[in-house]
Design a protein around this motif. Structure first.
Motif, PDB file in Angstrom:
ATOM      1  N   ALA A 168       0.772  -1.166  -0.046  1.00  0.00           N
ATOM      2  CA  ALA A 168       0.034  -0.049   0.166  1.00  0.00           C
ATOM      3  C   ALA A 168       0.910   1.199  -0.054  1.00  0.00           C
ATOM      4  CB  ALA A 168      -1.004   0.107   1.164  1.00  0.00           C
ATOM      5  N   HIS A 169       2.048   1.085   0.492  1.00  0.00           N
ATOM      6  CA  HIS A 169       2.821   2.479   0.541  1.00  0.00           C
ATOM      7  C   HIS A 169       3.008   2.765  -1.007  1.00  0.00           C
ATOM      8  CE1 HIS A 169       4.196   3.695   4.273  1.00  0.00           C
ATOM      9  NE2 HIS A 169       4.119   2.418   4.692  1.00  0.00           N
ATOM     10  N   GLN A 170       3.042   2.064  -1.912  1.00  0.00           N
ATOM     11  CA  GLN A 170       2.946   2.355  -3.467  1.00  0.00           C
ATOM     12  C   GLN A 170       1.920   3.682  -3.753  1.00  0.00           C
ATOM     13  OE1 GLN A 170       3.947  -0.891  -6.488  1.00  0.00           O
ATOM     14  NE2 GLN A 170       2.508  -1.670  -4.793  1.00  0.00           N
ATOM     15  N   ASP A 171       0.951   3.435  -3.240  1.00  0.00           N
ATOM     16  CA  ASP A 171      -0.204   4.363  -3.462  1.00  0.00           C
ATOM     17  C   ASP A 171      -0.419   5.296  -2.273  1.00  0.00           C
ATOM     18  OD1 ASP A 171      -0.803   2.779  -5.814  1.00  0.00           O
ATOM     19  OD2 ASP A 171      -1.815   1.537  -4.726  1.00  0.00           O
ATOM     20  N   ALA A 172       0.265   5.662  -1.375  1.00  0.00           N
ATOM     21  CA  ALA A 172      -0.035   6.344  -0.198  1.00  0.00           C
ATOM     22  C   ALA A 172      -0.366   7.774  -0.648  1.00  0.00           C
ATOM     23  CB  ALA A 172       1.133   6.355   0.682  1.00  0.00           C
ATOM     24  N   GLU A 173       0.416   8.390  -1.512  1.00  0.00           N
ATOM     25  CA  GLU A 173       0.152   9.624  -1.783  1.00  0.00           C
ATOM     26  C   GLU A 173      -1.032   9.959  -2.572  1.00  0.00           C
ATOM     27  OE1 GLU A 173       3.328  11.549  -4.054  1.00  0.00           O
ATOM     28  OE2 GLU A 173       4.986  11.131  -2.395  1.00  0.00           O
ATOM     29  N   ASP A 174      -1.558   8.955  -3.613  1.00  0.00           N
ATOM     30  CA  ASP A 174      -2.641   9.018  -4.307  1.00  0.00           C
ATOM     31  C   ASP A 174      -3.935   8.945  -3.355  1.00  0.00           C
ATOM     32  OD1 ASP A 174      -1.468   9.665  -6.610  1.00  0.00           O
ATOM     33  OD2 ASP A 174      -1.444   7.586  -7.386  1.00  0.00           O
ATOM     34  N   GLN A 204      13.123  -8.724   4.569  1.00  0.00           N
ATOM     35  CA  GLN A 204      12.320  -7.797   4.225  1.00  0.00           C
ATOM     36  C   GLN A 204      12.362  -6.320   4.888  1.00  0.00           C
ATOM     37  OE1 GLN A 204       8.311  -9.023   2.539  1.00  0.00           O
ATOM     38  NE2 GLN A 204       8.957 -11.071   3.184  1.00  0.00           N
ATOM     39  N   LEU A 205      12.317  -6.564   6.152  1.00  0.00           N
ATOM     40  CA  LEU A 205      12.352  -5.315   7.025  1.00  0.00           C
ATOM     41  C   LEU A 205      13.443  -4.663   6.786  1.00  0.00           C
ATOM     42  CD1 LEU A 205      10.661  -6.248  10.429  1.00  0.00           C
ATOM     43  CD2 LEU A 205       9.975  -4.554   9.072  1.00  0.00           C
ATOM     44  N   LYS A 206      14.773  -5.203   6.617  1.00  0.00           N
ATOM     45  CA  LYS A 206      16.093  -4.660   6.577  1.00  0.00           C
ATOM     46  C   LYS A 206      16.175  -3.960   5.102  1.00  0.00           C
ATOM     47  CE  LYS A 206      20.999  -5.721   6.195  1.00  0.00           C
ATOM     48  NZ  LYS A 206      22.038  -6.783   6.463  1.00  0.00           N
ATOM     49  N   ARG A 207      15.165  -4.251   4.322  1.00  0.00           N
ATOM     50  CA  ARG A 207      15.147  -3.619   2.891  1.00  0.00           C
ATOM     51  C   ARG A 207      14.205  -2.613   2.637  1.00  0.00           C
ATOM     52  NH1 ARG A 207      18.117  -7.836   3.274  1.00  0.00           N
ATOM     53  NH2 ARG A 207      19.831  -8.308   1.879  1.00  0.00           N
ATOM     54  N   PHE A 208      13.132  -2.566   3.607  1.00  0.00           N
ATOM     55  CA  PHE A 208      12.010  -1.831   3.341  1.00  0.00           C
ATOM     56  C   PHE A 208      12.335  -0.304   3.335  1.00  0.00           C
ATOM     57  CE2 PHE A 208       8.490   0.649   5.805  1.00  0.00           C
ATOM     58  CZ  PHE A 208       7.739   0.584   4.611  1.00  0.00           C
ATOM     59  N   ASP A 209      11.717   0.340   2.498  1.00  0.00           N
ATOM     60  CA  ASP A 209      11.868   1.955   2.430  1.00  0.00           C
ATOM     61  C   ASP A 209      10.848   2.211   1.723  1.00  0.00           C
ATOM     62  OD1 ASP A 209      12.407   4.606   1.500  1.00  0.00           O
ATOM     63  OD2 ASP A 209      14.178   4.256   0.366  1.00  0.00           O
ATOM     64  N   MET A 210      10.030   3.137   2.512  1.00  0.00           N
ATOM     65  CA  MET A 210       8.584   3.574   2.607  1.00  0.00           C
ATOM     66  C   MET A 210       8.524   4.208   1.167  1.00  0.00           C
ATOM     67  SD  MET A 210       7.691   6.098   5.552  1.00  0.00           S
ATOM     68  CE  MET A 210       6.351   6.765   4.597  1.00  0.00           C
ATOM     69  N   ASN A 211       9.498   5.016   0.863  1.00  0.00           N
ATOM     70  CA  ASN A 211       9.701   6.009  -0.125  1.00  0.00           C
ATOM     71  C   ASN A 211      10.077   5.286  -1.465  1.00  0.00           C
ATOM     72  OD1 ASN A 211       8.820   8.238   1.330  1.00  0.00           O
ATOM     73  ND2 ASN A 211      10.836   8.257   2.001  1.00  0.00           N
ATOM     74  N   ASP A 212      10.320   4.186  -1.765  1.00  0.00           N
ATOM     75  CA  ASP A 212      10.714   3.461  -2.799  1.00  0.00           C
ATOM     76  C   ASP A 212       9.659   2.556  -3.315  1.00  0.00           C
ATOM     77  OD1 ASP A 212      12.036   2.004  -4.804  1.00  0.00           O
ATOM     78  OD2 ASP A 212      13.500   1.048  -3.566  1.00  0.00           O
ATOM     79  N   SER A 213       8.944   2.962  -4.324  1.00  0.00           N
ATOM     80  CA  SER A 213       7.689   2.128  -4.632  1.00  0.00           C
ATOM     81  C   SER A 213       8.039   0.917  -5.468  1.00  0.00           C
ATOM     82  CB  SER A 213       6.667   3.053  -5.663  1.00  0.00           C
ATOM     83  OG  SER A 213       6.273   4.336  -5.003  1.00  0.00           O
ATOM     84  N   ALA A 214       9.232   0.877  -6.361  1.00  0.00           N
ATOM     85  CA  ALA A 214       9.610  -0.135  -7.049  1.00  0.00           C
ATOM     86  C   ALA A 214      10.007  -1.199  -6.165  1.00  0.00           C
ATOM     87  CB  ALA A 214      10.427   0.263  -7.893  1.00  0.00           C
ATOM     88  N   GLY A 215      10.742  -0.832  -4.918  1.00  0.00           N
ATOM     89  CA  GLY A 215      11.200  -1.678  -3.857  1.00  0.00           C
ATOM     90  C   GLY A 215      10.003  -2.248  -3.132  1.00  0.00           C
ATOM     91  N   CYS A 216       9.067  -1.559  -2.704  1.00  0.00           N
ATOM     92  CA  CYS A 216       8.038  -1.948  -2.024  1.00  0.00           C
ATOM     93  C   CYS A 216       7.217  -3.176  -2.772  1.00  0.00           C
ATOM     94  CB  CYS A 216       6.846  -0.912  -1.753  1.00  0.00           C
ATOM     95  SG  CYS A 216       7.385   0.138  -0.517  1.00  0.00           S
ATOM     96  N   LEU A 217       7.168  -2.819  -4.210  1.00  0.00           N
ATOM     97  CA  LEU A 217       6.542  -3.889  -4.796  1.00  0.00           C
ATOM     98  C   LEU A 217       7.176  -5.110  -4.938  1.00  0.00           C
ATOM     99  CD1 LEU A 217       4.178  -4.570  -7.036  1.00  0.00           C
ATOM    100  CD2 LEU A 217       5.425  -3.766  -8.952  1.00  0.00           C
ATOM    101  N   ARG A 218       8.433  -5.204  -5.130  1.00  0.00           N
ATOM    102  CA  ARG A 218       9.470  -6.299  -5.136  1.00  0.00           C
ATOM    103  C   ARG A 218       9.416  -7.243  -3.859  1.00  0.00           C
ATOM    104  NH1 ARG A 218      13.092  -2.751  -7.581  1.00  0.00           N
ATOM    105  NH2 ARG A 218      14.285  -2.134  -5.719  1.00  0.00           N
ATOM    106  N   LEU A 219       9.283  -6.249  -2.625  1.00  0.00           N
ATOM    107  CA  LEU A 219       9.141  -7.025  -1.410  1.00  0.00           C
ATOM    108  C   LEU A 219       7.932  -7.533  -1.201  1.00  0.00           C
ATOM    109  CD1 LEU A 219      11.109  -4.320   0.978  1.00  0.00           C
ATOM    110  CD2 LEU A 219      11.875  -6.592   0.263  1.00  0.00           C
ATOM    111  N   PHE A 220       6.707  -6.868  -1.734  1.00  0.00           N
ATOM    112  CA  PHE A 220       5.464  -7.655  -1.623  1.00  0.00           C
ATOM    113  C   PHE A 220       5.576  -9.049  -2.346  1.00  0.00           C
ATOM    114  CE2 PHE A 220       1.470  -8.017  -4.146  1.00  0.00           C
ATOM    115  CZ  PHE A 220       0.753  -8.297  -3.079  1.00  0.00           C
TER     116      PHE A 220
END
Length: 318
Positions: free
Chosen positions: A213-219, A282-298
């Protein structure tokens, strides 16, 4: 069933589909909008619906004993996950068509982009649901009743983000129901182990879907859609740790509730340890501002769930 305003852009892949997915590469052109509507071009959701089902089979094998019928339960769960995830996504896109049209990541989906009409989507929803029902009817009375009961959760989920900050919990309630259903298909009823695993699965769903959901947080903030990503905000890592830990502890307790002994116990717990390690990664690599990274982790949560399913199956077979 394409609408007059459809554009060449609408005929191409959905924005968040993996590059070169099989639908865009191999499916007949006329089938592509319908397969996209079912998210067949994004199979991660099918995996996340299926894996709790396989957890339920593995736990039942540990608690009881494996039989040849379990092979059919495993196959039926896979087929059912494909069909019912497709039906659920179709329902979600019907109810969310106006919202999807206002979010950059989702406006290329079949309904808002004009690839499929609303009534066409309704017909596709019914077709998938009926096919899923045929499979459900082979799994016994208890599983059938649970399958029918799950429809209420599926129906409610798309509306959750309109009235609660916790729509990910509603997704978890629906997506992890299979652990109860698969256990019941083997055992003929419900037990403590699958109930605990169900709660663990809900915590896991909040974990991975908050990342998503962090991918869409701004929208979402602009159009007023609620999510745990918006609720947790900059404190998301700490909340993810809590829900991840809850999922790990819950799965360990579910294993113990199934009462395995000896090698089966250690194999099952090894799967939980592997699951815990994956969530920590996953937690170690989580960056809420990296949409592409969030999708990869998901998407990586398929592997986390597969580790549990594999070791539970091995434990049930020893």
């Amino acid at each position: 069933m394409q609408t007059p305003h459809q554009t060449p852009e609408a005929q191409r892949s959905v924005a968040d589909a993996p590059p070169d997915n099989w639908v865009d590469r191999y499916a007949p052109e006329g089938w592509r909008p319908w397969l996209r509507l079912s998210r067949a071009d994004r199979p991660i959701g099918t995996w996340l619906l299926l894996l709790p089902c396989w957890w339920g089979v593995g736990l039942a094998m540990i608690a009881d004993r494996p039989t040849w019928r379990d092979l059919w339960i495993v196959i039926a769960c896979a087929l059912g996950a494909i069909l019912m995830r497709g039906a659920g996504c179709t329902w979600n896109d019907i109810t969310d068509r106006d919202i999807d049209a206002r979010v950059s990541r989702t406006r290329s989906r079949p309904i808002p982009s004009g690839q499929v009409s609303v009534w066409g989507a309704v017909a596709w929803l019914v077709a998938q649901s009926l096919a899923g029902l045929v499979i459900l009817l082979t799994l016994g009375k208890a599983a059938i009743l649970l399958g029918v009961a799950s429809l209420a959760l599926v129906a409610i989920y798309p509306f959750a983000k309109r009235f609660t900050w916790w729509p990910q919990v509603f997704l978890g309630l629906a997506f992890n129901w299979g652990v109860l259903l698969a256990w019941a298909a083997h055992m003929g009823g419900i037990g403590l182990a699958p109930v605990i695993a169900y709660l663990a699965g809900i915590a896991w769903t909040v974990f991975y879907d908050t990342i998503y959901a962090h991918q869409d947080a701004e929208d979402d903030a602009l159009i007023g859609v609620k999510s745990t990503a918006r609720l947790f905000g900059t404190d998301s890592r700490r909340w993810l740790l809590r829900f991840g830990a809850g999922a790990v502890v819950g799965l360990a307790l579910a294993v113990l509730a199934a009462r395995p002994h000896g090698t089966a116990l250690w194999l099952a717990l090894a799967g939980v340890v592997g699951f815990a390690g994956h969530l920590a990664w996953q937690l170690k690599r989580f960056d809420m501002n990296d949409s592409a990274g969030c999708l990869r982790l998901f998407r990586a949560n398929r592997d986390a769930g597969l580790v549990v399913a594999l070791f539970l199956t091995l434990a049930g077979l020893v």
